[in-house]
Write a protein that holds these residues in place. Structure first.
Motif, mmCIF file in Angstrom:
data_model
loop_
_atom_site.group_PDB
_atom_site.id
_atom_site.type_symbol
_atom_site.label_atom_id
_atom_site.label_comp_id
_atom_site.label_asym_id
_atom_site.label_seq_id
_atom_site.Cartn_x
_atom_site.Cartn_y
_atom_site.Cartn_z
ATOM 1 N N ALA A 132 40.236 40.773 37.225
ATOM 2 C CA ALA A 132 39.734 40.849 38.478
ATOM 3 C C ALA A 132 39.111 39.475 39.171
ATOM 4 C CB ALA A 132 38.460 41.963 38.496
ATOM 5 N N VAL A 133 38.864 39.567 40.478
ATOM 6 C CA VAL A 133 38.487 37.992 40.961
ATOM 7 C C VAL A 133 37.399 38.527 41.732
ATOM 8 C CG1 VAL A 133 39.004 36.142 42.331
ATOM 9 C CG2 VAL A 133 40.830 37.089 40.919
ATOM 10 N N ASP A 134 36.225 37.935 41.617
ATOM 11 C CA ASP A 134 35.037 38.211 42.233
ATOM 12 C C ASP A 134 34.590 36.592 42.813
ATOM 13 O OD1 ASP A 134 32.757 39.837 42.841
ATOM 14 O OD2 ASP A 134 31.706 39.090 41.234
ATOM 15 N N GLN A 135 34.610 37.008 44.172
ATOM 16 C CA GLN A 135 34.721 35.613 45.216
ATOM 17 C C GLN A 135 33.249 35.729 46.153
ATOM 18 O OE1 GLN A 135 38.506 34.416 47.064
ATOM 19 N NE2 GLN A 135 38.931 36.421 46.215
ATOM 20 N N GLU A 186 39.505 42.878 43.235
ATOM 21 C CA GLU A 186 39.188 41.771 43.969
ATOM 22 C C GLU A 186 37.627 42.177 44.527
ATOM 23 O OE1 GLU A 186 42.182 39.301 46.134
ATOM 24 O OE2 GLU A 186 42.863 41.467 46.224
ATOM 25 N N ARG A 187 36.919 41.342 44.772
ATOM 26 C CA ARG A 187 35.514 41.510 45.384
ATOM 27 C C ARG A 187 35.262 40.216 46.224
ATOM 28 N NH1 ARG A 187 30.489 41.484 43.422
ATOM 29 N NH2 ARG A 187 29.287 42.905 44.390
ATOM 30 N N TRP A 188 34.668 40.429 47.314
ATOM 31 C CA TRP A 188 34.448 39.351 48.222
ATOM 32 C C TRP A 188 32.950 39.571 48.685
ATOM 33 C CZ3 TRP A 188 39.002 41.921 49.001
ATOM 34 C CH2 TRP A 188 40.052 41.208 48.585
ATOM 35 N N THR A 245 36.692 34.673 37.550
ATOM 36 C CA THR A 245 38.314 35.560 37.342
ATOM 37 C C THR A 245 38.115 36.094 36.083
ATOM 38 O OG1 THR A 245 39.515 34.326 38.692
ATOM 39 C CG2 THR A 245 40.755 35.213 37.217
ATOM 40 N N LYS A 290 34.142 31.008 42.446
ATOM 41 C CA LYS A 290 34.940 32.450 42.201
ATOM 42 C C LYS A 290 35.116 32.587 40.667
ATOM 43 C CE LYS A 290 39.558 31.663 42.312
ATOM 44 N NZ LYS A 290 41.051 31.498 42.934
ATOM 45 N N THR A 317 34.911 45.299 48.509
ATOM 46 C CA THR A 317 35.823 45.659 47.329
ATOM 47 C C THR A 317 37.002 46.286 47.362
ATOM 48 O OG1 THR A 317 33.501 45.750 46.529
ATOM 49 C CG2 THR A 317 35.180 46.725 45.063
#
Length: 150
Positions: free
Chosen positions: A36-39, A120-122, A46, A44, A111
């Motif tokens: 998963a990527v958390d931005q 992914e989460r921004w 990963t 960021k 999310t």
């Protein structure tokens, strides 16, 4: 496994409510896909290890952090949340020593979930407001007409 909009909201809410507020970092592997990527504005992350490190950093800087979900809307595979973060700056944050100052910061979180896992989460917090509350950036001066003496 496809999840419903309500299931997706439940999954997304667990990050602010259980990981950030309650400090249950062990839930990262349960809630996030392994890659998963958390931005966020400050970087960021990963994968599980980086995501855990990022959340540990926030919890160390603001150990009494409380994240309140104000609104959550889910459509398709994406959940949009408006949250309020509250806490006290009691640990190092971005190289700054603790100030002991309380913070209250709004944030928008988006999310994306696939097969019951966050992929992914921004996060878009009010970073300027946070920096002003911590004294990193001076608040704006009052705007208005210039005073003239005659």
């Amino acid at each position: 496994m496809t999840t419903t909009a309500e299931e997706n909201k439940r999954i997304a809410r667990r990050i602010p409510e259980e990981i950030l507020t309650e400090g249950k970092l062990e839930l990262i592997e349960e809630l996030f896909a392994e890659d998963a990527v958390d931005q966020a504005p400050l970087g960021k992350d990963t994968g599980w290890d980086e995501i855990r490190a990022g959340m540990e950093t926030m919890r160390a800087a603001f150990p009494d952090m409380n994240a309140t979900v104000e609104d959550a809307v889910s459509e398709g595979d994406t959940v949009a949340m408006r949250i309020t973060l509250r806490g006290t700056h009691e640990g190092e944050f971005m190289g700054r020593e603790p100030t002991g100052k309380p913070i209250e910061v709004g944030s928008m979180i988006f999310t994306r979930i696939e097969d019951g896992k966050i992929v992914e989460r921004w996060a878009q917090p009010d970073t300027l407001g946070l920096f002003q509350q911590l004294g990193i950036v001076a608040p704006p001066t009052e705007q208005g007409g210039a005073e003239h003496s005659s």
